[in-house]
Design a protein around this motif. Structure first.
Motif, PDB file in Angstrom:
ATOM      1  N   ALA A  17       0.811  -1.215   0.000  1.00 23.06           N
ATOM      2  CA  ALA A  17       0.000   0.000   0.000  1.00 23.06           C
ATOM      3  C   ALA A  17       0.845   1.266   0.000  1.00 23.06           C
ATOM      4  CB  ALA A  17      -0.916   0.002   1.223  1.00 23.06           C
ATOM      5  N   MET A  18       2.139   1.112   0.282  1.00 18.26           N
ATOM      6  CA  MET A  18       3.020   2.270   0.383  1.00 18.26           C
ATOM      7  C   MET A  18       4.275   1.998  -0.446  1.00 18.26           C
ATOM      8  SD  MET A  18       4.346   3.979   3.915  1.00 18.26           S
ATOM      9  CE  MET A  18       5.824   4.973   3.977  1.00 18.26           C
ATOM     10  N   PRO A  19       4.139   1.986  -1.782  1.00 12.97           N
ATOM     11  CA  PRO A  19       5.290   1.657  -2.619  1.00 12.97           C
ATOM     12  C   PRO A  19       6.434   2.635  -2.424  1.00 12.97           C
ATOM     13  CG  PRO A  19       3.506   2.582  -3.944  1.00 12.97           C
ATOM     14  CD  PRO A  19       2.949   2.331  -2.575  1.00 12.97           C
ATOM     15  N   THR A  20       7.642   2.095  -2.464  1.00 13.81           N
ATOM     16  CA  THR A  20       8.838   2.919  -2.262  1.00 13.81           C
ATOM     17  C   THR A  20       9.055   3.831  -3.453  1.00 13.81           C
ATOM     18  OG1 THR A  20       9.824   1.151  -0.953  1.00 13.81           O
ATOM     19  CG2 THR A  20      11.315   2.846  -1.820  1.00 13.81           C
ATOM     20  N   SER A  24      12.955  13.577  -4.330  1.00 13.16           N
ATOM     21  CA  SER A  24      13.790  14.508  -5.078  1.00 13.16           C
ATOM     22  C   SER A  24      13.194  15.894  -4.938  1.00 13.16           C
ATOM     23  CB  SER A  24      13.843  14.106  -6.554  1.00 13.16           C
ATOM     24  OG  SER A  24      12.567  14.292  -7.163  1.00 13.16           O
ATOM     25  N   ALA A  25      13.896  16.884  -5.459  1.00 11.37           N
ATOM     26  CA  ALA A  25      13.374  18.253  -5.439  1.00 11.37           C
ATOM     27  C   ALA A  25      12.078  18.355  -6.224  1.00 11.37           C
ATOM     28  CB  ALA A  25      14.415  19.213  -5.998  1.00 11.37           C
ATOM     29  N   ASP A  26      11.889  17.493  -7.212  1.00 13.33           N
ATOM     30  CA  ASP A  26      10.699  17.555  -8.056  1.00 13.33           C
ATOM     31  C   ASP A  26       9.445  17.045  -7.367  1.00 13.33           C
ATOM     32  OD1 ASP A  26      12.176  18.599 -10.180  1.00 13.33           O
ATOM     33  OD2 ASP A  26      12.671  16.607 -10.968  1.00 13.33           O
ATOM     34  N   ASN A  27       9.583  16.054  -6.479  1.00 21.03           N
ATOM     35  CA  ASN A  27       8.374  15.472  -5.881  1.00 21.03           C
ATOM     36  C   ASN A  27       8.250  15.742  -4.379  1.00 21.03           C
ATOM     37  OD1 ASN A  27      10.151  13.664  -4.652  1.00 21.03           O
ATOM     38  ND2 ASN A  27       9.662  11.959  -6.019  1.00 21.03           N
ATOM     39  N   LEU A  28       9.178  16.485  -3.800  1.00 15.34           N
ATOM     40  CA  LEU A  28       9.159  16.694  -2.354  1.00 15.34           C
ATOM     41  C   LEU A  28       7.875  17.368  -1.891  1.00 15.34           C
ATOM     42  CD1 LEU A  28      10.472  16.603   0.429  1.00 15.34           C
ATOM     43  CD2 LEU A  28      11.681  18.731  -0.142  1.00 15.34           C
ATOM     44  N   ALA A  29       7.435  18.412  -2.566  1.00 16.01           N
ATOM     45  CA  ALA A  29       6.225  19.130  -2.141  1.00 16.01           C
ATOM     46  C   ALA A  29       5.012  18.218  -2.157  1.00 16.01           C
ATOM     47  CB  ALA A  29       5.999  20.353  -3.030  1.00 16.01           C
ATOM     48  N   ALA A  30       4.889  17.396  -3.195  1.00 19.75           N
ATOM     49  CA  ALA A  30       3.742  16.497  -3.296  1.00 19.75           C
ATOM     50  C   ALA A  30       3.775  15.433  -2.206  1.00 19.75           C
ATOM     51  CB  ALA A  30       3.723  15.848  -4.682  1.00 19.75           C
ATOM     52  N   ILE A  31       4.954  14.911  -1.907  1.00 25.06           N
ATOM     53  CA  ILE A  31       5.051  13.878  -0.884  1.00 25.06           C
ATOM     54  C   ILE A  31       4.807  14.478   0.499  1.00 25.06           C
ATOM     55  CG2 ILE A  31       6.639  12.256   0.221  1.00 25.06           C
ATOM     56  CD1 ILE A  31       7.776  11.683  -2.545  1.00 25.06           C
ATOM     57  N   ARG A  32       5.287  15.681   0.731  1.00 35.11           N
ATOM     58  CA  ARG A  32       4.975  16.345   1.996  1.00 35.11           C
ATOM     59  C   ARG A  32       3.467  16.498   2.162  1.00 35.11           C
ATOM     60  NH1 ARG A  32       9.230  21.479   2.054  1.00 35.11           N
ATOM     61  NH2 ARG A  32      10.993  20.433   3.109  1.00 35.11           N
ATOM     62  N   VAL A 209      10.430   1.461   1.621  1.00 27.08           N
ATOM     63  CA  VAL A 209      10.048   2.682   2.343  1.00 27.08           C
ATOM     64  C   VAL A 209      11.076   3.800   2.152  1.00 27.08           C
ATOM     65  CG1 VAL A 209       9.331   3.706   4.548  1.00 27.08           C
ATOM     66  CG2 VAL A 209       8.791   1.305   4.042  1.00 27.08           C
ATOM     67  N   TRP A 210      12.313   3.595   2.621  1.00 26.44           N
ATOM     68  CA  TRP A 210      13.346   4.639   2.533  1.00 26.44           C
ATOM     69  C   TRP A 210      14.585   4.015   1.909  1.00 26.44           C
ATOM     70  CZ3 TRP A 210      13.289   9.771   3.052  1.00 26.44           C
ATOM     71  CH2 TRP A 210      14.493  10.475   3.202  1.00 26.44           C
ATOM     72  N   ASN A 211      14.832   4.372   0.633  1.00 26.35           N
ATOM     73  CA  ASN A 211      15.969   3.781  -0.071  1.00 26.35           C
ATOM     74  C   ASN A 211      17.146   4.755  -0.093  1.00 26.35           C
ATOM     75  OD1 ASN A 211      15.465   5.648  -2.141  1.00 26.35           O
ATOM     76  ND2 ASN A 211      14.254   4.199  -3.323  1.00 26.35           N
ATOM     77  N   ASN A 212      18.240   4.330  -0.680  1.00 19.42           N
ATOM     78  CA  ASN A 212      19.435   5.161  -0.609  1.00 19.42           C
ATOM     79  C   ASN A 212      19.377   6.361  -1.546  1.00 19.42           C
ATOM     80  OD1 ASN A 212      21.638   5.583   0.968  1.00 19.42           O
ATOM     81  ND2 ASN A 212      22.969   4.062   0.004  1.00 19.42           N
ATOM     82  N   GLY A 213      18.504   6.321  -2.553  1.00 21.40           N
ATOM     83  CA  GLY A 213      18.297   7.519  -3.355  1.00 21.40           C
ATOM     84  C   GLY A 213      17.664   8.629  -2.538  1.00 21.40           C
TER      85      GLY A 213
END
Length: 319
Positions: A17-20, A24-32, A209-213
């Motif tokens: 339900a929570m794909p990794t 990045s700077a491009d998706n940070l606002a949306a994920i927040r 969940v939290w990868n090295n990228g």
């Protein structure tokens, strides 16, 4: 090589339900925004606990620090206290997300729990986050009489980036010599920027969940320079400290599939070698943030161990 076959079975639905995804700077606002949208799904607090928001003085020349203060309504005149620092890779998150846990601590231990909304990267670089946390501790001690805090029984706690910030704050508190913590509760702490540039790390670590990228982006956002660079302060990345002597006792927990497993094990070994009491738990089949599934077997084991350790450290029997 996938580590999916190693995942605790009752965590699989959570991972599906929570794909990794890599931040990045491009998706940070949306994920927040998506993360903040999950706040409405949190369980209610015990009716025995009050919650107050206060904006307290920040570091010199910096904005105020927004805090959440959790108290048992019918509490003792003098109580232990916990400064809680939320997770989010140093780039997102807020104290509300762990509000149910903070309220549980306040109720179970009759403790004053303060959750601090420290400044985040990339908008604010180090040392903004750790100075905000230090300001929160200073405020707690300055207002100890008002809040009923026993200043000999103040613990610092956090998960992920919050655990890393807790470890860095403990170093800063030790070195400045103004205050003391009685305990560190470090839950899969993000403490070593050098993990983000390792090429020898097993693919078993950090698939979910939290990868090295994301880790690389989080550290870059905090430090304002590439992770692994020379001269990174231990007050930004606690694993950079030359000595861990004189730190308060530690409870550390991580999952066997967490990206931070190796850095956490290394830090625990160094703490022990420097004479710091350490209780260390590594939970099999558990990726980062596994306790978001409260009914999972591994989460129940973690909750039992973490609550017992925190209660002992605070000198508080669970109510």
């Amino acid at each position: 090589m996938s580590s999916r076959h190693l995942v605790e079975p009752d965590l699989i639905a959570f991972l599906d339900a929570m794909p990794t995804m890599t931040l990045s700077a491009d998706n940070l606002a949306a994920i927040r925004a998506a993360r903040d949208g999950m706040l409405s799904q949190l369980p209610p607090f015990p009716e025995t606990v009050s919650v107050e928001e206060r904006h307290i003085p920040g570091p010199a020349g910096a904005p105020t620090v927004r805090t959440k203060i959790y108290l048992r309504k019918e509490g003792a005149a003098l109580r232990p206290a916990i400064l809680h620092l939320h997770g989010g890779g140093y780039i997102m998150g807020n104290p509300e997300f762990m509000g149910p846990q903070c309220a549980l601590w306040a109720d179970a231990f009759d403790a004053v729990v303060v959750g601090a909304a420290y400044r985040l990267g990339p908008e604010t670089r180090y040392p903004g986050n750790v100075e905000d946390a230090y300001a929160a501790l200073a405020w707690m001690i300055a207002h100890a009489s008002e809040l009923g805090i026993n200043t000999a029984r103040i613990a610092v706690a956090g998960e992920s980036a919050g655990g890393g910030l807790a470890a860095s704050l403990a170093l800063l508190v030790r070195d400045r010599g103004e205050y003391n913590f009685c305990h560190q509760q470090l839950i899969f702490p993000m403490i070593d920027d050098r993990t983000a540039v390792r090429t020898d790390l097993s693919p078993i670590y950090g698939e979910f969940v939290w990868n090295n990228g994301s880790n690389h982006f989080g550290w870059t956002s905090l430090l304002g320079q590439p992770p692994g660079s020379e001269g990174v302060s231990p007050y930004a990345a606690a694993a950079r400290a030359e000595s861990l002597k004189g730190l308060p006792p530690v409870f550390m927990a991580t999952g066997a599939l967490d990206l931070f497993t190796e850095e956490n094990l290394d830090y625990a070994k160094r703490l022990m070698a420097d004479g710091v009491p350490v209780e260390l738990h590594v939970y099999p089949g558990a990726p980062h943030a596994f306790m978001q599934v409260p009914g999972a077997r591994v989460t129940r084991a973690y909750a039992r161990d973490a609550m017992a350790a925190l209660g002992r450290a605070l000198g508080a029997e669970r109510a």
